[in-house]
Structures are given as structure tokens and as C-alpha cells.
Design a protein around this motif. Sequence first.
Motif, PDB file in Angstrom:
ATOM      1  N   LYS A 156       0.829  -1.207   0.000  1.00 28.48           N
ATOM      2  CA  LYS A 156       0.000   0.000   0.000  1.00 28.48           C
ATOM      3  C   LYS A 156       0.867   1.261   0.000  1.00 28.48           C
ATOM      4  O   LYS A 156       0.569   2.227  -0.730  1.00 28.48           O
ATOM      5  CB  LYS A 156      -0.926  -0.024   1.217  1.00 28.48           C
ATOM      6  N   ASP A 160       0.852   4.130  -2.862  1.00 32.79           N
ATOM      7  CA  ASP A 160       0.524   5.520  -2.541  1.00 32.79           C
ATOM      8  C   ASP A 160       1.646   6.470  -2.959  1.00 32.79           C
ATOM      9  O   ASP A 160       1.392   7.583  -3.418  1.00 32.79           O
ATOM     10  CB  ASP A 160       0.251   5.662  -1.044  1.00 32.79           C
ATOM     11  N   GLN A 293     -11.631  -3.185   2.803  1.00 30.32           N
ATOM     12  CA  GLN A 293     -10.689  -2.298   2.122  1.00 30.32           C
ATOM     13  C   GLN A 293      -9.452  -3.070   1.671  1.00 30.32           C
ATOM     14  O   GLN A 293      -8.941  -2.860   0.561  1.00 30.32           O
ATOM     15  CB  GLN A 293     -10.295  -1.158   3.055  1.00 30.32           C
ATOM     16  N   GLU A 294      -8.971  -3.963   2.508  1.00 27.38           N
ATOM     17  CA  GLU A 294      -7.791  -4.746   2.149  1.00 27.38           C
ATOM     18  C   GLU A 294      -8.059  -5.612   0.925  1.00 27.38           C
ATOM     19  O   GLU A 294      -7.197  -5.718   0.030  1.00 27.38           O
ATOM     20  CB  GLU A 294      -7.375  -5.618   3.336  1.00 27.38           C
ATOM     21  N   ARG A 296     -10.136  -5.097  -1.554  1.00 29.38           N
ATOM     22  CA  ARG A 296     -10.180  -4.278  -2.767  1.00 29.38           C
ATOM     23  C   ARG A 296      -8.778  -3.806  -3.155  1.00 29.38           C
ATOM     24  O   ARG A 296      -8.415  -3.809  -4.336  1.00 29.38           O
ATOM     25  CB  ARG A 296     -11.105  -3.076  -2.556  1.00 29.38           C
ATOM     26  N   ASP A 297      -7.989  -3.401  -2.173  1.00 33.03           N
ATOM     27  CA  ASP A 297      -6.630  -2.938  -2.467  1.00 33.03           C
ATOM     28  C   ASP A 297      -5.790  -4.049  -3.082  1.00 33.03           C
ATOM     29  O   ASP A 297      -5.098  -3.837  -4.093  1.00 33.03           O
ATOM     30  CB  ASP A 297      -5.962  -2.426  -1.187  1.00 33.03           C
ATOM     31  N   TYR A 299      -6.748  -6.788  -4.611  1.00 30.60           N
ATOM     32  CA  TYR A 299      -7.235  -7.159  -5.946  1.00 30.60           C
ATOM     33  C   TYR A 299      -6.797  -6.155  -7.006  1.00 30.60           C
ATOM     34  O   TYR A 299      -6.246  -6.522  -8.048  1.00 30.60           O
ATOM     35  CB  TYR A 299      -8.756  -7.278  -5.932  1.00 30.60           C
ATOM     36  N   LEU A 300      -7.038  -4.874  -6.752  1.00 31.16           N
ATOM     37  CA  LEU A 300      -6.771  -3.861  -7.767  1.00 31.16           C
ATOM     38  C   LEU A 300      -5.272  -3.604  -7.947  1.00 31.16           C
ATOM     39  O   LEU A 300      -4.792  -3.448  -9.070  1.00 31.16           O
ATOM     40  CB  LEU A 300      -7.497  -2.564  -7.408  1.00 31.16           C
ATOM     41  N   LEU A 301      -4.522  -3.561  -6.856  1.00 26.22           N
ATOM     42  CA  LEU A 301      -3.093  -3.256  -6.968  1.00 26.22           C
ATOM     43  C   LEU A 301      -2.326  -4.392  -7.628  1.00 26.22           C
ATOM     44  O   LEU A 301      -1.488  -4.152  -8.511  1.00 26.22           O
ATOM     45  CB  LEU A 301      -2.514  -2.952  -5.582  1.00 26.22           C
ATOM     46  N   ARG A 375     -10.419   1.796  -5.553  1.00 29.51           N
ATOM     47  CA  ARG A 375      -9.999   1.278  -4.248  1.00 29.51           C
ATOM     48  C   ARG A 375     -10.860   1.819  -3.109  1.00 29.51           C
ATOM     49  O   ARG A 375     -10.952   1.186  -2.060  1.00 29.51           O
ATOM     50  CB  ARG A 375      -8.532   1.640  -4.000  1.00 29.51           C
ATOM     51  N   ASP A 376     -11.466   2.965  -3.304  1.00 34.22           N
ATOM     52  CA  ASP A 376     -12.239   3.577  -2.226  1.00 34.22           C
ATOM     53  C   ASP A 376     -13.533   2.802  -1.984  1.00 34.22           C
ATOM     54  O   ASP A 376     -14.187   2.343  -2.924  1.00 34.22           O
ATOM     55  CB  ASP A 376     -12.569   5.028  -2.564  1.00 34.22           C
TER      56      ASP A 376
END
Length: 671
Positions: A156, A160, A293-294, A296-297, A299-301, A375-376
Motif C-alpha cells: 500500500k 501511494d 478495504q484490504e 479491494r486494495d 485485488y486492484l493493486l 480502491r475507495d
Amino acid sequence: MSRPADREEPMWELTEDSRRASSPSAAHDGRRHSSSASSSSQSTGASGEARGSAGRRSRPSVSSVTAALATVKEQKEQRSLSWKLQEQRPPEPRMTSADTIVSPDSEETVLSSKNVLTNFEKVASRDPDSERRRREQVARYGVRDRSQQDVYQRLKRWADKKSRPAKDMMLGLFSEAYQQPPLPKHEELVRLAKHYYPPRGELKVHVCDFGLGRAEHHEITLGEVEEYWQQKPDWVDVRWIHAPLGIGLAHSSIEDIFLHDGEKGREFVNAGRSGWPYMETEVLNFRSQENFQEMRDVYLLLNELEGFEEQMEEHMWDGDNNSSFRSDVDWRAGHLGIKANYWNMAASDMPWQLSEGIAMGGFGGPTEGLKPVGRDIEKQTLSSHPFFDKVQLVRSPFRTFHRGDGYLLTLSPMAGVNFLDKNLKQHLSEPLDAMFGNDNASAVGHVFKAFSEQGSSTWHRRTTEWFLVYLLSEVGCTPHALRQGYNAPPMESAYSVVIQDLKRRRFEPWVRNETVKLVREYLNCVDELTTIRLILHKKVELFQTLLVDVKKFERDDLKARIQPHNSAGETAQDRIEFALKMVKAQHDCFERLLIDVKGSMNALFQLRSIEQNELAIVSDSQNRAILVFTGVTIVFLPLSFFTSYYGMNLSGIIDTNLSQSHFWKARIGIG
């Protein structure tokens, strides 16, 4: 209303005959409700003595309120017998927890396996060994989760900082605080991906067998599921297989192979879709905002990480030992014109936010699953309630497929909390793949526990269709707080509190930009209530049409002289009628809340419009004053100029002989 679950009750021991006499089932009509059974070991039998921990209170299901209560006279006789037996024995040990007792003569903590009369007039039995294994499983998951948390945080931070501005890039040359952190190693990222999104073959699947006086539960993997729907023991009436799959390629292949490997079941013509006599619904459940949140992060990242998708291909079929699964997925992907890769297979594990997913109605095919784009996560107004702080309400499809040879397959990524109680935050902290074992939180886990001791002995009809109706009536009514005696605020009550707070904020003094924030919260609340109401509306329709099918089944059985296996058992019609009544009440409540919040929002707009008019009047008065001041200035400013100009006396200045022409030349030069 029953006594609060926290209240300490006197304990007593009963003989086998006294226990049967004091059990509510002896005074009732013999119907089996999901609240009258509790968790058991992996295998139980009718002849075995019920095992459990003294003092552990059972939790009533949604059907418990429909159970026939014992007469007042019988209840008095039970209490009298209980207290007489209590007086004939030494002082009881005091309770210290749900599973332990402390002897009055010693501080030693010991386990108890006695049945005790508990809250809600039910008898609970708990298996200490099973609960110990589950606690050990939760502890092991905690160790794995903490190790993956470190990798997730580093990933993360890397993501960022990747989009940092040019200023930070320049500062990074001089300070480590602004430098780009390193990406975690490849092996760490692979383990992270498999932790949050396991390969399909390694997903945990629950196989529950129900027979006369007996029930068994097996935990297997999806990679070996095909052999479990091809043959079952002779004593099994119904084998229920629950797999945590959402809509996608794997879901479509599993259901197709299952249906083609056995007999066709009785068709739910009205409850199913046109040409598709199988039932499906949407389930609302609660997830931890942090875990959501984790997911989604990660998966997308990782999905967007260059080259990582190809590296995950080698793990796509880890653990798969099925004979047809892989070939069916490959064929289906080619037929649909899509590529079967690790990430589009894993996407079905992610629950939908209230604003995401397929529109209300029938679910689509394997290409219409959730595809997260950001991600949000949504900032829900429900989370502004103190009890639901850091809690996310999500949607999950729940699909059922039954066969005529005694098999039932259910597919759903629903792994959150279905039952609300005071331990909600504790339930949310538990591993998702261990949630089935927590019958205080999971509806599907609770259904197995309901029949874990007596199997199908209490069923009105020992058929797949009866059990399917029972399962849908339990799952379809969630989430609710009924099982724990409303020791937590129901969802509708929480929304009512949130709406009251929004109403109060309407009358706060106007502050710049605060109205915009308030309107956004109103709009979020309207969207959430609208989605919930639509889901409940579809459930009402499902139970109404299901009731028509069940009545037809019963007429056909009676016409064919097929008698019920247990005439005193709860019928499928009884289950549906109660579930329909409960869901209707929830729907009506949310409809009233939606009307209330819309009316409040309209009142806010009117109030702010009046305030704007008042501000406009004040502004108009100020404009008039400025106009008068401007007129006075126009009149007197030239006079002030000329008096100042002609009042100059340069020749009178000492030691100068300059004239006014010199003044103008100097003025023009400066200009």
C-alpha cells in the motif's frame, strides 16, 4: 419476551426422565425449530447423550417465536420441580464464562458437559472439543493474517508513493521520508494474493449430511468436490454442499457439472426464473471495513501490477483434483469469448457494496459478476451509528441448485455476519473461512447446527425440497437481531437513529459548505435505504411465489398418497409463512424510513431556500446602502478634488519658484 441473555440463572441437574419432562419439546407439539439445537461435534447420533458446556445459552432462530409455548400450569410444574431438585444438591459452582465453571471449594476452572435449562426456554448443548478446535483455527489464522498484514502495508505504501507529485520526487533526493519505498518481493506478493484470494481448488467447501437421527459435517476443498456429489452413504437423506463462490466462471461451471451428474429435482416453477426452476436471492451481511478495504486494495493493486498476472497463472489450478472442472472452465471461457485467468476467477470472492453489482432482479451469467473499478469504499451512513462503527453492509448473491437424488448445492461468497448481537466486532475479527463454525454469526452455519444432533428425524418430509425451504427461510430473513434476544440494535433501528441525527442537523446555523456535506449524507442514506428496500421487496416476491410451489408440492404428495415422515414436524408452508411475515415487516419498516428521510431532505431544501431568501433580503439592504454611499461619493469626490487642486500654493513654498506647469510635467512623468 424472554429474559436478557446476560442474566445469571440458577443451575440444576436433572435425571434423564426429568430432563425430558422439563424440556420444552415435551410440552410442545414436537416441531423442530432451528433454535432448539446447538452446535455439535463433527458427527452426532440420536442415541448419544447430548454434550455441551453448562451455562452456554442457546440462541433462538427466526422461527423460535412461532413455537407453541407450554401452558402456564406446565411451566409452574417445571419451575417447582427444578427448585426442589436444586435444594437436594450441594451449592452449585458459579459461572465464569460460557464454557467454564468454578467450584465453590476451589478456584480451579473445569469444563462442564451437562445440559442446563437456558434462556428462551431452550436446551443448549455445546461440544467443548469442537469449540476448542475452532479457537485454535482462529488463532492460527491470526498468525497468518499478521504476517500478511506487513506485506499488505508495504504494498500500500508503495502504491501511494507511486503517484506522488514532482515536488516530493525532488525532495526524495534529500530525504528518505519522500523516497519511493521498495515493492515487496515476488514470493511475498504471491502469498499475499493467495491469502486474500485462494486458488479455486483450495477454497473451503462444507459438506453436511443429514439422516435419521444422525448428522455429519465435513470440510473439504473445491478441488475434490465432484466426488462428493456423485455418491453418498446409504443413511444420508440429504447431502448439502455449500461452496463460497460468487457469480463467475467457476460458479457457472460448478453448478452445470453438479446438475448434469444427477437426477433432476422437483421444479420450483413460480419461485424460479422463467425456464430456470432454481431459486436465488440476495443476502445482506456485515463485513469489517478494514478487511473489505484490504480485499479491494489487494485485488486492484496486484491485478494492475505489470507482469504479475502472468506469474499467477501457474497457481490458477493449485489444489484442483476434479475430473471435469478445469476442462469445463476452459470450454466456457472460449464459449463466452473471455480469458480464464487467476484474477477474473478470484473476483467472485469480493462482496458487492450497496451501490455495486447487478440491478435488482435475476442475476446474470458468468460475465456479469462484480468488477471493482476503484480502491475507495463507500462511506455508509449506517457506520455513523456507534454500534456499526467500522462496519460495512454488503450484498452477496445466494443461489441454490437441488437434485432429485438427495443433493443440494448452494453457492455464495456470503462470509460475513448475519446475526446481530453485542459481540458483532468480535465476530467480524474472525477469519472468513472459519465463519461457518460460528453459529452465533453465520446463518448457513446455524442451519447445520439446528439439525446436528437429530439429523432429519424432526423434518416434516426428509427431502431436499423441504430442507431447501428451511435453508432459504433462515438465510432470507437475515440480517436480524432476533437470535440473541435483541441485545444489539437491529439494522432498521440504527437507521432510525441516523435519520433522527440528520433531522437535528437541519436546524443548525448555516455554515459555508456544511449544507453540501449534509445533503450528501442525506443522498447516501436515501441510496442505502432504497437498495435495502428493493432487496427486501424481491425477497417478499420470492417467498410469495415459493409458497405457491410448496402448496402444489403438498397437494401432489397427498394425491399420490405420500405421507409425511413426521406429521408433527414443521411444514415447509409454516416456514415460508413465518419468513414472509418477517420479511414483509422489515420491508414495510424500511419503506417508512425511506419516506421519512426523503421528507426530511425536502424539508431541508425548503429550509435552506428560506434561508437563502433571508440572506438575499439582507444582501439587498446592503446593496441599497452601498448605492446611497456611491451616489454621495459621486457628488462629493469631484468637489474634493477641485478644492484640493485649487488649494495648492506652490509659489508660497519656501525656497522655490516653481509653477503649476512644473507640477503637471512631474505628474505626467511619474505616470
